[in-house]
Design a protein around this motif. Structure first.
Motif, PDB file in Angstrom:
ATOM      1  N   LEU A 101     -12.227 -24.042 -12.512  1.00 11.19           N
ATOM      2  CA  LEU A 101     -12.642 -24.531 -11.044  1.00 11.19           C
ATOM      3  C   LEU A 101     -12.596 -25.884 -10.792  1.00 11.19           C
ATOM      4  CD1 LEU A 101     -14.643 -21.480  -9.411  1.00 11.19           C
ATOM      5  CD2 LEU A 101     -12.176 -22.204  -8.732  1.00 11.19           C
ATOM      6  N   PRO A 102     -13.403 -26.615 -11.234  1.00  8.82           N
ATOM      7  CA  PRO A 102     -13.735 -28.122 -11.110  1.00  8.82           C
ATOM      8  C   PRO A 102     -12.547 -28.975 -11.203  1.00  8.82           C
ATOM      9  CG  PRO A 102     -15.329 -27.379 -12.599  1.00  8.82           C
ATOM     10  CD  PRO A 102     -14.437 -26.028 -12.503  1.00  8.82           C
ATOM     11  N   LEU A 103     -11.557 -28.380 -11.927  1.00  8.34           N
ATOM     12  CA  LEU A 103     -10.329 -29.211 -11.998  1.00  8.34           C
ATOM     13  C   LEU A 103      -9.372 -28.978 -10.808  1.00  8.34           C
ATOM     14  CD1 LEU A 103      -9.067 -27.967 -15.534  1.00  8.34           C
ATOM     15  CD2 LEU A 103      -9.664 -30.181 -14.948  1.00  8.34           C
ATOM     16  N   ILE A 104      -9.362 -27.811 -10.124  1.00  7.92           N
ATOM     17  CA  ILE A 104      -8.781 -27.426  -8.919  1.00  7.92           C
ATOM     18  C   ILE A 104      -9.382 -28.326  -7.663  1.00  7.92           C
ATOM     19  CG2 ILE A 104      -8.321 -25.544  -7.087  1.00  7.92           C
ATOM     20  CD1 ILE A 104      -8.196 -23.552  -9.809  1.00  7.92           C
ATOM     21  N   VAL A 105     -10.719 -28.231  -7.599  1.00  2.00           N
ATOM     22  CA  VAL A 105     -11.784 -28.882  -6.610  1.00  2.00           C
ATOM     23  C   VAL A 105     -11.356 -30.450  -6.605  1.00  2.00           C
ATOM     24  CG1 VAL A 105     -13.900 -29.401  -5.907  1.00  2.00           C
ATOM     25  CG2 VAL A 105     -13.264 -26.896  -6.660  1.00  2.00           C
ATOM     26  N   SER A 106     -11.251 -30.942  -7.890  1.00  4.09           N
ATOM     27  CA  SER A 106     -10.937 -32.369  -8.014  1.00  4.09           C
ATOM     28  C   SER A 106      -9.483 -32.630  -7.786  1.00  4.09           C
ATOM     29  CB  SER A 106     -11.616 -32.810  -9.387  1.00  4.09           C
ATOM     30  OG  SER A 106     -10.921 -32.089 -10.283  1.00  4.09           O
ATOM     31  N   GLY A 107      -8.578 -31.834  -7.446  1.00  2.00           N
ATOM     32  CA  GLY A 107      -7.160 -32.061  -7.539  1.00  2.00           C
ATOM     33  C   GLY A 107      -6.395 -32.372  -8.699  1.00  2.00           C
TER      34      GLY A 107
END
Length: 225
Positions: A101-107
């Motif tokens: 999820l942090p990868l997705i949130v950070s683009g």
């Protein structure tokens, strides 16, 4: 890396923390102790910019929180991984998806990180549980998944709030070993805990500083910092 200077924090009309001055150097390992309600979680939130102090100044990576807007703080917090006490997950996503999820949130392009994600899940011992949903995990598995999610962006600082509070001693030692390995990679580690046995076990593995909250202040080895 993280500096608090004469920091105070008021909560519910009363002062929870007072005159806290503290420096967390790069590559250091810290335990934060104190009785329930002393302010451990609050101090951690101040350290990673989730709360602003009532008084005093906090500097993260050389920048004052008082001089940053919400976007600045959000970008800076990508350099910090947080393992929350309640291990917040999205229950409709499997372990691998939650960790990513942090990868997705950070683009970021999740596909480009597929190998890193696989290696990370293997490192925390969850390869065989990568497609399980959070409600299907044991307490120890949830904590290790939370740690993996916290470090997927390779942060410089890892903050863990009572990470061994709801797991058995064997799993606590396994989680401690992972945190020590991160520290040996150069990460700054801050762990809030009431488990003195965990601290004693850590001292055989790593040079750790023990901070204690008492009477609204942070103390080291019985002396005010």
């Amino acid at each position: 890396m993280i500096e608090l200077e004469n920091v105070a924090y008021n909560y519910g009309g009363g002062e929870l923390l007072s005159s806290v001055s503290l420096k967390l150097a790069p590559g250091s390992f810290h335990f934060l102790t104190g009785p329930s309600g002393a302010g451990k979680t609050t101090l951690l939130k101040l350290c990673y910019g989730d709360l602003l102090p009532t008084a005093g100044d906090i500097r993260l990576f050389g920048r004052s929180l008082a001089e940053m807007d919400r976007n600045d703080v959000a970008l800076l917090r990508r350099q910090m991984g947080v393992v929350h006490q309640d291990c917040r997950f999205l229950d409709h996503l499997d372990v691998a998806e939650n960790v990513a999820l942090p990868l997705i949130v950070s683009g970021r392009d999740v596909g480009a990180y597929a190998q890193n994600l696989d290696e990370l899940l293997n490192w925390v011992g969850l390869t065989h549980r990568s497609h399980a949903l959070p409600p299907e995990l044991s307490g120890g598995e949830r904590q290790r998944a939370a740690l993996a999610r916290a470090i997927i962006l390779s942060p410089d600082v890892v903050v863990a709030d009572e990470p061994t509070g709801n797991i058995d001693w064997e799993m606590s030692q396994r989680l401690l070993t992972l945190l020590v390995e991160l520290n040996r990679m150069g990460k700054t580690i801050v762990v809030a805990t009431h488990d003195l046995g965990l601290i004693r076990a850590a001292k055989a593995l790593v040079q750790a500083r023990v901070l204690r909250i008492s009477n609204r202040r942070v103390q080291l080895a019985g002396a005010d910092l």
